[in-house]
Scaffold this motif. Sequence first.
Motif, PDB file in Angstrom:
ATOM      1  N   GLY A 239     -45.305  50.341  26.315  1.00 38.80           N
ATOM      2  CA  GLY A 239     -45.237  49.985  27.698  1.00 38.80           C
ATOM      3  C   GLY A 239     -46.263  48.716  28.149  1.00 38.80           C
ATOM      4  O   GLY A 239     -45.548  47.886  28.886  1.00 38.80           O
ATOM      5  N   ARG A 240     -47.340  48.701  27.450  1.00 36.11           N
ATOM      6  CA  ARG A 240     -48.088  47.418  27.707  1.00 36.11           C
ATOM      7  C   ARG A 240     -47.362  46.133  27.027  1.00 36.11           C
ATOM      8  O   ARG A 240     -47.647  45.179  27.555  1.00 36.11           O
TER       9      ARG A 240
ATOM     10  N   TRP B 251     -52.473  39.267  30.172  1.00 34.78           N
ATOM     11  CA  TRP B 251     -51.290  39.939  30.335  1.00 34.78           C
ATOM     12  C   TRP B 251     -51.248  41.609  30.143  1.00 34.78           C
ATOM     13  O   TRP B 251     -50.945  42.323  30.730  1.00 34.78           O
ATOM     14  N   TRP B 252     -51.901  41.864  28.855  1.00 35.86           N
ATOM     15  CA  TRP B 252     -52.132  42.956  28.311  1.00 35.86           C
ATOM     16  C   TRP B 252     -53.174  43.651  29.237  1.00 35.86           C
ATOM     17  O   TRP B 252     -52.974  44.917  29.568  1.00 35.86           O
ATOM     18  N   GLN B 253     -54.127  42.958  29.614  1.00 33.45           N
ATOM     19  CA  GLN B 253     -55.197  43.862  30.633  1.00 33.45           C
ATOM     20  C   GLN B 253     -54.575  43.975  31.988  1.00 33.45           C
ATOM     21  O   GLN B 253     -54.742  45.104  32.592  1.00 33.45           O
ATOM     22  N   GLU B 254     -53.612  43.212  32.554  1.00 38.16           N
ATOM     23  CA  GLU B 254     -52.797  43.270  33.500  1.00 38.16           C
ATOM     24  C   GLU B 254     -52.179  44.797  33.687  1.00 38.16           C
ATOM     25  O   GLU B 254     -52.113  45.511  34.391  1.00 38.16           O
TER      26      GLU B 254
ATOM     27  N   LYS C 157     -52.859  47.159  31.441  1.00 37.34           N
ATOM     28  CA  LYS C 157     -53.628  48.236  31.638  1.00 37.34           C
ATOM     29  C   LYS C 157     -54.154  48.654  33.075  1.00 37.34           C
ATOM     30  O   LYS C 157     -54.254  49.957  33.304  1.00 37.34           O
ATOM     31  N   GLN C 158     -54.311  47.852  33.896  1.00 36.42           N
ATOM     32  CA  GLN C 158     -54.537  48.030  35.428  1.00 36.42           C
ATOM     33  C   GLN C 158     -53.638  48.665  36.016  1.00 36.42           C
ATOM     34  O   GLN C 158     -54.031  49.381  37.191  1.00 36.42           O
ATOM     35  N   THR C 159     -52.285  48.344  35.750  1.00 38.30           N
ATOM     36  CA  THR C 159     -51.417  48.881  36.585  1.00 38.30           C
ATOM     37  C   THR C 159     -50.518  50.584  36.010  1.00 38.30           C
ATOM     38  O   THR C 159     -50.056  51.121  36.740  1.00 38.30           O
ATOM     39  N   GLU C 160     -51.584  50.914  35.112  1.00 36.76           N
ATOM     40  CA  GLU C 160     -51.004  52.146  34.497  1.00 36.76           C
ATOM     41  C   GLU C 160     -51.586  53.190  35.340  1.00 36.76           C
ATOM     42  O   GLU C 160     -52.716  53.361  35.772  1.00 36.76           O
TER      43      GLU C 160
END
Length: 263
Positions: free
Chosen positions: A228-229, A255-258, A260-263
């Motif tokens: 998903g990420r 972008w990976w951290q983005e 994570k934040q949307t999960e």
Amino acid sequence: MPERKKEAFTRLLDVMDELREKCPWDREQTMESLRNCTIEETYELVDAIMEMDYDGIKQELGDLLLHVVFYAKIADEQKRFDIADVIDFLCEKLIYRHPHVFGTVNADNSGEVKYNWEQLKLKEKKRKKGILGGVPKSLPAMVKAYRVGEKAASAGFDWEKKEDVWDKVREEFGETEQEIRRITDTESNKARLEEEFGDLFFSLVNAARLYGVDPEMALESCNKKFIGRFNHVERQAEKGGKSVKEYSLQQLESWWQEAKQTE
């Protein structure tokens, strides 16, 4: 049993009889030729369960049931056993392994039920193949490792306290690191490294078991999370008109951290 269920099962057996007689493909099948298809159908059922897709689960259960009936039909033709023998054997086994329901043994919780079940299985396997003999050879390695640890534990071969397993994990991690530091390109070194990784994985599977975690489910959950990420990273890269590998690692990590934040 409701009449509808009896009629449905009878219909399935009749359909199987007709397919075996009139369909060239079905007529040619053997237990050996069906084996890989059965494995595939089992994984498709697992996928549906993981997605909680009840329509999919219903369909995949039907596909798996077809294989059970198919194997029984082939055996019936060979005068070995039939579907009634399969069902009767299953019923007898269920009754035998549930003495707290059909006998006088007490079991107040699911843990006691599972312990009693494993002890009864242990008696059977000791007579046949040994304690670990009942673990299917074709199981995926992680599932097999879990079952091997579980069965060994049922025979008393386990850590006294679950916390003690971490000493073993640290030991195996250290041995793996040590092998990596002296690795060369020779096949013998690669074989030793593979062995050390195997020992490390096995110790982690046992740690998961002791803490009540299904390692297969845990890893699959991690797989889904990673996919998903990474899909998010790919979509962001596509917006910029370039492939993922054309961006810096710092941008990809952002972008990976983005994601994570949307999960």
